[in-house]
Design a protein around this motif. Structure first.
Motif, PDB file in Angstrom:
ATOM      1  N   ALA A  11       0.506  -1.471   0.296  1.00  0.00           N
ATOM      2  CA  ALA A  11      -0.395  -0.131  -0.043  1.00  0.00           C
ATOM      3  C   ALA A  11       0.873   1.205  -0.089  1.00  0.00           C
ATOM      4  CB  ALA A  11      -1.194  -0.162   1.361  1.00  0.00           C
ATOM      5  N   VAL A  12       2.009   1.290   0.916  1.00  0.00           N
ATOM      6  CA  VAL A  12       2.679   2.766   0.828  1.00  0.00           C
ATOM      7  C   VAL A  12       3.281   2.698  -0.286  1.00  0.00           C
ATOM      8  CG1 VAL A  12       5.282   3.083   1.277  1.00  0.00           C
ATOM      9  CG2 VAL A  12       2.910   2.368   3.436  1.00  0.00           C
ATOM     10  N   ALA A  13       3.450   1.649  -0.789  1.00  0.00           N
ATOM     11  CA  ALA A  13       4.283   1.579  -2.426  1.00  0.00           C
ATOM     12  C   ALA A  13       3.345   2.221  -3.526  1.00  0.00           C
ATOM     13  CB  ALA A  13       5.352   0.178  -2.967  1.00  0.00           C
ATOM     14  N   ALA A  14       2.581   1.979  -3.514  1.00  0.00           N
ATOM     15  CA  ALA A  14       1.565   1.469  -4.652  1.00  0.00           C
ATOM     16  C   ALA A  14       1.255   3.367  -3.814  1.00  0.00           C
ATOM     17  CB  ALA A  14      -0.036   2.045  -4.546  1.00  0.00           C
ATOM     18  N   TRP A  15       0.789   4.495  -3.177  1.00  0.00           N
ATOM     19  CA  TRP A  15       0.225   5.656  -2.407  1.00  0.00           C
ATOM     20  C   TRP A  15       1.777   6.401  -3.186  1.00  0.00           C
ATOM     21  CZ3 TRP A  15      -3.353   8.405  -2.088  1.00  0.00           C
ATOM     22  CH2 TRP A  15      -3.450   9.800  -1.539  1.00  0.00           C
ATOM     23  N   VAL A  16       2.590   6.143  -2.716  1.00  0.00           N
ATOM     24  CA  VAL A  16       4.447   6.808  -3.636  1.00  0.00           C
ATOM     25  C   VAL A  16       4.019   6.826  -5.183  1.00  0.00           C
ATOM     26  CG1 VAL A  16       6.528   6.513  -3.544  1.00  0.00           C
ATOM     27  CG2 VAL A  16       5.948   6.071  -1.249  1.00  0.00           C
ATOM     28  N   ARG A  17       3.673   6.686  -5.685  1.00  0.00           N
ATOM     29  CA  ARG A  17       3.984   6.215  -7.020  1.00  0.00           C
ATOM     30  C   ARG A  17       2.433   7.194  -7.572  1.00  0.00           C
ATOM     31  NH1 ARG A  17       4.174   0.481  -6.749  1.00  0.00           N
ATOM     32  NH2 ARG A  17       1.912  -0.105  -7.086  1.00  0.00           N
ATOM     33  N   GLU A  18       1.398   7.236  -6.911  1.00  0.00           N
ATOM     34  CA  GLU A  18       0.325   7.260  -7.035  1.00  0.00           C
ATOM     35  C   GLU A  18       0.758   9.313  -6.621  1.00  0.00           C
ATOM     36  OE1 GLU A  18      -4.424   9.003  -5.683  1.00  0.00           O
ATOM     37  OE2 GLU A  18      -3.805   6.347  -5.159  1.00  0.00           O
ATOM     38  N   CYS A  19       1.649   9.507  -5.404  1.00  0.00           N
ATOM     39  CA  CYS A  19       1.616  10.647  -5.592  1.00  0.00           C
ATOM     40  C   CYS A  19       2.703  11.564  -6.367  1.00  0.00           C
ATOM     41  CB  CYS A  19       1.773  11.250  -3.594  1.00  0.00           C
ATOM     42  SG  CYS A  19       0.740  11.028  -2.587  1.00  0.00           S
ATOM     43  N   ALA A  20       3.359  10.694  -6.750  1.00  0.00           N
ATOM     44  CA  ALA A  20       5.060  10.914  -7.593  1.00  0.00           C
ATOM     45  C   ALA A  20       4.465  10.980  -8.788  1.00  0.00           C
ATOM     46  CB  ALA A  20       6.193   9.910  -8.492  1.00  0.00           C
ATOM     47  N   ALA A  43       2.130  14.269  -9.034  1.00  0.00           N
ATOM     48  CA  ALA A  43       2.882  15.842  -8.949  1.00  0.00           C
ATOM     49  C   ALA A  43       3.370  15.981 -10.309  1.00  0.00           C
ATOM     50  CB  ALA A  43       3.956  15.464  -7.979  1.00  0.00           C
ATOM     51  N   ALA A  44       4.032  14.675 -11.454  1.00  0.00           N
ATOM     52  CA  ALA A  44       4.351  14.997 -12.506  1.00  0.00           C
ATOM     53  C   ALA A  44       3.565  15.077 -13.374  1.00  0.00           C
ATOM     54  CB  ALA A  44       4.676  13.162 -12.417  1.00  0.00           C
ATOM     55  N   GLY A  45       1.990  14.827 -13.692  1.00  0.00           N
ATOM     56  CA  GLY A  45       1.117  15.577 -13.794  1.00  0.00           C
ATOM     57  C   GLY A  45       1.012  17.444 -13.942  1.00  0.00           C
ATOM     58  N   THR A  46       1.555  17.861 -13.173  1.00  0.00           N
ATOM     59  CA  THR A  46       1.400  19.224 -13.162  1.00  0.00           C
ATOM     60  C   THR A  46       2.862  19.830 -13.325  1.00  0.00           C
ATOM     61  OG1 THR A  46       2.276  19.293 -10.757  1.00  0.00           O
ATOM     62  CG2 THR A  46      -0.366  18.656 -10.944  1.00  0.00           C
ATOM     63  N   LEU A  47       2.545  21.346 -13.157  1.00  0.00           N
ATOM     64  CA  LEU A  47       3.982  22.376 -13.177  1.00  0.00           C
ATOM     65  C   LEU A  47       4.918  22.120 -11.867  1.00  0.00           C
ATOM     66  CD1 LEU A  47       2.897  25.043 -14.782  1.00  0.00           C
ATOM     67  CD2 LEU A  47       3.806  22.846 -16.234  1.00  0.00           C
ATOM     68  N   MET A  48       4.742  21.568 -11.212  1.00  0.00           N
ATOM     69  CA  MET A  48       4.961  21.745  -9.575  1.00  0.00           C
ATOM     70  C   MET A  48       6.788  20.665  -9.873  1.00  0.00           C
ATOM     71  SD  MET A  48       2.399  22.868  -7.940  1.00  0.00           S
ATOM     72  CE  MET A  48       3.469  22.714  -5.997  1.00  0.00           C
ATOM     73  N   LEU A  49       7.189  20.304 -10.448  1.00  0.00           N
ATOM     74  CA  LEU A  49       8.738  19.778 -11.076  1.00  0.00           C
ATOM     75  C   LEU A  49       9.226  20.412 -11.439  1.00  0.00           C
ATOM     76  CD1 LEU A  49       7.533  15.848 -11.256  1.00  0.00           C
ATOM     77  CD2 LEU A  49       7.653  17.175  -9.018  1.00  0.00           C
ATOM     78  N   LYS A 104      19.725  16.489   1.277  1.00  0.00           N
ATOM     79  CA  LYS A 104      18.604  15.323   0.929  1.00  0.00           C
ATOM     80  C   LYS A 104      17.809  14.808  -0.342  1.00  0.00           C
ATOM     81  CE  LYS A 104      14.005  16.551   3.722  1.00  0.00           C
ATOM     82  NZ  LYS A 104      13.551  18.259   4.517  1.00  0.00           N
ATOM     83  N   PRO A 105      17.137  13.761   0.013  1.00  0.00           N
ATOM     84  CA  PRO A 105      16.558  13.402  -1.344  1.00  0.00           C
ATOM     85  C   PRO A 105      15.724  14.064  -2.285  1.00  0.00           C
ATOM     86  CG  PRO A 105      16.481  11.862   0.383  1.00  0.00           C
ATOM     87  CD  PRO A 105      16.744  13.511   0.927  1.00  0.00           C
ATOM     88  N   ARG A 106      16.385  14.243  -3.033  1.00  0.00           N
ATOM     89  CA  ARG A 106      14.739  14.753  -4.040  1.00  0.00           C
ATOM     90  C   ARG A 106      13.470  14.244  -4.206  1.00  0.00           C
ATOM     91  NH1 ARG A 106      18.013  18.286  -1.929  1.00  0.00           N
ATOM     92  NH2 ARG A 106      19.005  19.637  -2.977  1.00  0.00           N
ATOM     93  N   VAL A 107      12.759  14.249  -3.937  1.00  0.00           N
ATOM     94  CA  VAL A 107      11.728  13.893  -3.468  1.00  0.00           C
ATOM     95  C   VAL A 107      10.340  14.770  -3.781  1.00  0.00           C
ATOM     96  CG1 VAL A 107       9.872  11.745  -3.037  1.00  0.00           C
ATOM     97  CG2 VAL A 107      11.968  11.347  -3.108  1.00  0.00           C
ATOM     98  N   PHE A 108       9.580  15.211  -4.534  1.00  0.00           N
ATOM     99  CA  PHE A 108       7.996  15.888  -4.525  1.00  0.00           C
ATOM    100  C   PHE A 108       6.836  15.212  -2.745  1.00  0.00           C
ATOM    101  CE2 PHE A 108       4.337  18.244  -5.029  1.00  0.00           C
ATOM    102  CZ  PHE A 108       4.970  19.422  -5.097  1.00  0.00           C
ATOM    103  N   MET A 109       7.238  15.811  -1.836  1.00  0.00           N
ATOM    104  CA  MET A 109       6.699  15.249  -1.005  1.00  0.00           C
ATOM    105  C   MET A 109       5.364  15.739  -0.445  1.00  0.00           C
ATOM    106  SD  MET A 109       9.724  15.736   2.121  1.00  0.00           S
ATOM    107  CE  MET A 109      10.088  17.517   1.184  1.00  0.00           C
ATOM    108  N   PRO A 110       3.941  16.539  -0.642  1.00  0.00           N
ATOM    109  CA  PRO A 110       3.084  16.795  -0.540  1.00  0.00           C
ATOM    110  C   PRO A 110       1.956  16.235  -1.900  1.00  0.00           C
ATOM    111  CG  PRO A 110       3.810  18.832  -0.794  1.00  0.00           C
ATOM    112  CD  PRO A 110       5.072  17.864  -1.347  1.00  0.00           C
ATOM    113  N   PHE A 111       0.884  15.555  -1.016  1.00  0.00           N
ATOM    114  CA  PHE A 111      -0.180  15.109  -2.312  1.00  0.00           C
ATOM    115  C   PHE A 111      -0.335  16.079  -2.911  1.00  0.00           C
ATOM    116  CE2 PHE A 111      -4.662  14.426  -3.212  1.00  0.00           C
ATOM    117  CZ  PHE A 111      -4.410  12.441  -3.191  1.00  0.00           C
ATOM    118  N   VAL A 112      -0.156  16.637  -4.306  1.00  0.00           N
ATOM    119  CA  VAL A 112      -0.939  17.956  -5.256  1.00  0.00           C
ATOM    120  C   VAL A 112      -2.802  17.985  -5.713  1.00  0.00           C
ATOM    121  CG1 VAL A 112       1.353  18.570  -5.707  1.00  0.00           C
ATOM    122  CG2 VAL A 112       0.147  16.723  -7.329  1.00  0.00           C
ATOM    123  N   GLY A 113      -3.085  15.975  -5.139  1.00  0.00           N
ATOM    124  CA  GLY A 113      -4.698  15.930  -5.637  1.00  0.00           C
ATOM    125  C   GLY A 113      -6.150  17.013  -5.775  1.00  0.00           C
ATOM    126  N   GLY A 114      -5.720  17.914  -4.247  1.00  0.00           N
ATOM    127  CA  GLY A 114      -6.685  18.403  -3.941  1.00  0.00           C
ATOM    128  C   GLY A 114      -6.829  18.220  -2.261  1.00  0.00           C
TER     129      GLY A 114
END
Length: 561
Positions: free
Chosen positions: A495-504, A507-513, A527-537
């Motif tokens: 579940a963690v792996a799936a959620w990390v993928r979903e968050c990534a 984020a990749a579907g936006t301009l945030m990166l 620090k590892p470069r990982v977009f940390m927040p959930f951007v889906g709203g």
């Protein structure tokens, strides 16, 4: 539900990478065993204490500060102000509280927000279960009992069924590693640790390093007081005027009468405020419609300018319409076009770093006593006893202000020795970036919940309502366990792996990166470069975690007694 004897807890050894955690028999006020330990007495921690206590649970809160308030206790720099409207940046859980508190301004200052949080602590008698001046150092799982052994720098140790991390995403100050900083003979101030009794800087030569939110808020205030102000800017940021005004009694009464609808809209929104985006896409609207929409958001003020249109952070074409409107507004208030060129960002789309909220920030650079130093053209090479060296010159200073932000999202959590199953630390688990399920659960760390951090909307949403959402979810989860006589919830690795993928993926579907932002940890070396927040709203996220709970906490293992 089994808790394990003190003798059995001693036999487990309480693994720690360096040293050991004292047993729960350590002296100190309060019980040695509780249902829940909450780390932090800021917005989330205060509500967590109230909610869990109302649920009949025993709770202990540890807070390193000498008072409540979290970020609003520490950040007392001149000009400190919230960028969410006061009426919305407030608790919704108690109707009497909503009706009795009167905000004085559209965007509250730090003293008023702190006074509000102190009022909440007193109104609900929260202080009696908070240990102030106490830093949590160790949180170690006793695997046979699945209880957490919590150690502190005061020698207090407590055993808890659950641990809730309410440390906040913006609470670990970042001090830059500038050669010679420790040799400066003048005073060094950090915006996140401003002296509580204030500072008299009248007649001084002052330098400010950093033009993020805290720098942009404090620079206009300092400019009015000091003899000479040097602003050292490496990265320009987008900022929108707050348009702050006092609230009239009529406005307050109207807001209170409409609270239920305001909260409903806020909980369903993208960022936790009731203001809805334009019904059309920016690329579909006419020039006149876009300009009218941007003007309304400009007058509203603050961070919500980035949410004027639903596609504003999805495509460059849409984003450029906002950027060009913003640039026109900003250039109009800066006298020197060369200064404007330095202050206007060129390296990221507008809104991909958090838009700052200011009061006359850009106008400040029209003052004779203010100098903007472009660190991209002339970087800082060192600091000495007298001031700051750049590649071009030396600036003599009496006081140096570091407005250099935070090790955001994970910084405060990483300072604690959190040890889960098999003696594996949270820092080891997150070595390549934070991995959570829903931002709440972490595999190998049963019954440990992290609030408003990575994997959740976090800093992209109204932190007060976000804190309530998370605390309510955790409270319901604890009730679920108790109702069925179960011991723990533990996030499953799949579940963690799936959620990390979903968050990534989101984020990749936006301009945030496209921004080198602290959302990615880019301001902290190594620090590892990982977009940390959930951007889906915020609203979408709330629906997701509610569905997980309704499905019997899908994605979590429910550990039976």
């Amino acid at each position: 539900m089994p808790t394990g004897s003190l003798a059995s807890r001693r036999r487990t050894g309480l693994h720690r990478k360096a040293g050991t955690v004292k047993t729960p028999s350590s002296p100190g006020k309060g019980p040695a065993e509780v249902d829940v330990v909450v780390v932090g007495a800021g917005i989330a921690g205060l509500y967590a204490l109230h909610k869990f206590r109302e649920q009949g649970l025993t709770v202990r809160v540890f807070e390193v500060a000498d008072g409540v308030g979290g970020v609003w206790y520490w950040n007392r720099y001149p000009g400190a102000r919230c960028d969410v409207e006061s009426v919305d940046y407030s608790y919704s859980f108690d109707e009497d509280l909503q009706q009795e508190w009167n905000w004085s301004e559209k965007y509250a200052t730090q003293p008023e927000i702190l006074a509000y949080l102190e009022h909440v602590a007193d109104r609900f008698d929260l202080r009696r279960d908070i240990e102030f001046g106490t830093r949590v150092t160790d949180i170690v799982l006793d695997e046979p009992t699945l209880r957490w052994q919590v150690g502190t720098d005061t020698g207090r140790a407590v055993s808890a069924r659950f641990v809730v991390l309410a440390t906040g995403p913006l609470s670990n100050a970042n001090t830059p590693a500038i050669p010679g900083l420790d040799t400066f003979a003048g005073r060094v101030l950090h915006t996140s640790h401003w002296p509580h009794d204030g500072v008299d800087l009248a007649g001084q030569r002052v330098g400010v390093i950093g033009t993020g939110s805290s720098g942009i808020q404090t620079i206009p205030c300092l400019a009015e007081e000091v003899a000479r102000l040097h602003v050292f800017q490496r990265t320009p940021n987008y900022s929108v005027p707050a348009g702050n005004t006092p609230l009239t009694e009529e406005q307050r009464q109207a807001q209170k009468a409409n609270y239920a609808e305001r909260r409903r809209l806020s909980m369903a929104s993208g960022g936790g405020s009731p203001h809805q985006p334009h019904p059309k896409l920016a690329v579909e609207a006419t020039d006149e419609e876009r300009r009218e929409a941007y003007q309304r958001r400009w007058e509203l003020g603050g961070v919500l300018f980035s949410k004027t249109f639903p596609d504003q952070l999805l495509t460059r074409e849409a984003n450029d319409t906002a950027r060009l409107f913003w640039e026109e507004k900003v250039r109009a208030v800066i006298d020197d076009p060369r200064v404007a060129d330095i202050l206007i960002p060129r390296d990221h789309p507008i809104g991909t770093k958090r838009i700052c909220t200011d009061t006359n920030y850009y106008q400040t650079f029209n003052r004779d006593n203010v100098e903007l130093v472009d660190l991209r053209a002339t970087p800082i090479t060192a600091i000495d006893a007298d001031g700051v060296h750049t590649t071009e010159t030396h600036y003599r200073l009496d006081t140096l202000v570091l407005a250099t932000g935070f090790d955001a999202m994970t910084g405060s959590v990483s300072r604690m020795n959190i040890v889960g199953r098999g003696g594996v630390t949270l820092n080891e688990t997150w070595a390549d970036g934070p991995k959570t399920y829903l931002g709440l659960g972490i595999p190998g760390f049963p019954n440990l919940f992290n609030l408003t951090g990575p994997g959740s909307p976090s800093v992209l949403a109204n932190m007060v309502l976000h804190s309530e959402l998370h605390v309510d979810w955790v409270a319901e989860a604890i009730g679920f366990l108790d109702d069925r006589g179960a011991v723990a919830l533990e996030a499953r690795p799949d579940a963690v792996a799936a959620w990390v993928r979903e968050c990534a993926d989101r984020a990749a579907g936006t301009l945030m990166l496209e921004a080198n932002s602290w959302y990615l940890g880019a301001n902290i070396e190594g620090k590892p470069r990982v977009f940390m927040p959930f951007v889906g709203g915020f609203g979408v996220y709330g629906q997701i975690i509610a569905e997980v709970a309704a499905a019997g906490y899908k994605g979590f293992d429910v550990l039976e007694a």
